[in-house]
Design a protein around this motif. Structure first.
Motif: not given
Length: 175
Positions: A64-67, A70-74, A159-165
């Motif tokens: 899943y990507a939230s954009h 500019k760039g990703l927020s998650q 089992t999962g990871f998230t990069f988020t603002k």
């Protein structure tokens, strides 16, 4: 001799301090500066989504990507099965692999983080969140399973990871 030691120390600290945090998913490197179009170049057309978000399924991975701009927020990846070639996260010069590393080994490698434990009817989720030095985003590692205590969950594979603002919540405190 002192100059050589100083140069080596500066070189070592510069390498870890300025090494870009990244995820490697299906052999593709992803950073928070990626956009919807660069993700489409890497993973193909999303199964669903809009200009603000995208979803992909690649083998045993749900992405899943939230954009919104500019760039990703998650950017998050969840492993739906145990298959080799799992995604890898690199942060602060340390590497973590889904399906292999645990919250316990991540804590040993990264030395700090904030923790959360959610117990549900169908199982529990234990997570570790950290903010890499100098960054405006957080990395969340998550373990989901049928155990109902922190000690057991800490030893189960991530089992999962998230990069988020967004600032993650913590129910178990920070260390």
């Amino acid at each position: 001799m002192k100059k050589l030691i100083t140069a080596l120390l500066l070189s070592a600290s510069a390498t870890s301090a300025f090494a870009a945090d990244q995820m490697t998913v299906s052999g593709k490197k992803v950073t928070m500066s990626d956009t919807r179009s660069t993700l489409i170049q890497k993973f193909g057309k999303p199964e669903s989504g809009t200009a603000q978000f995208s979803n992909w399924t690649l083998g045993n991975l749900s992405i899943y990507a939230s954009h919104p701009s500019k760039g990703l927020s998650q950017f998050s990846v969840t492993q739906t099965g145990r298959k080799s070639g799992s995604p890898v996260i690199t942060t602060g010069g340390k590497t973590l692999q889904l399906g292999k590393d645990t919250i316990r080994t991540a804590t040993d490698k990264l030395k700090h983080g904030c923790f959360s434990f959610d117990e549900g009817r169908q199982g529990s989720t234990y997570s570790m969140a950290l903010q890499p030095a100098g960054q405006k985003y957080y990395i969340i590692l998550e373990t989901t399973g049928d155990a109902y205590d922190v000690r057991t969950m800490a030893g189960m594979p991530i089992t999962g990871f998230t990069f988020t603002k967004e600032n993650p919540e913590s129910s178990e405190g920070c260390r």
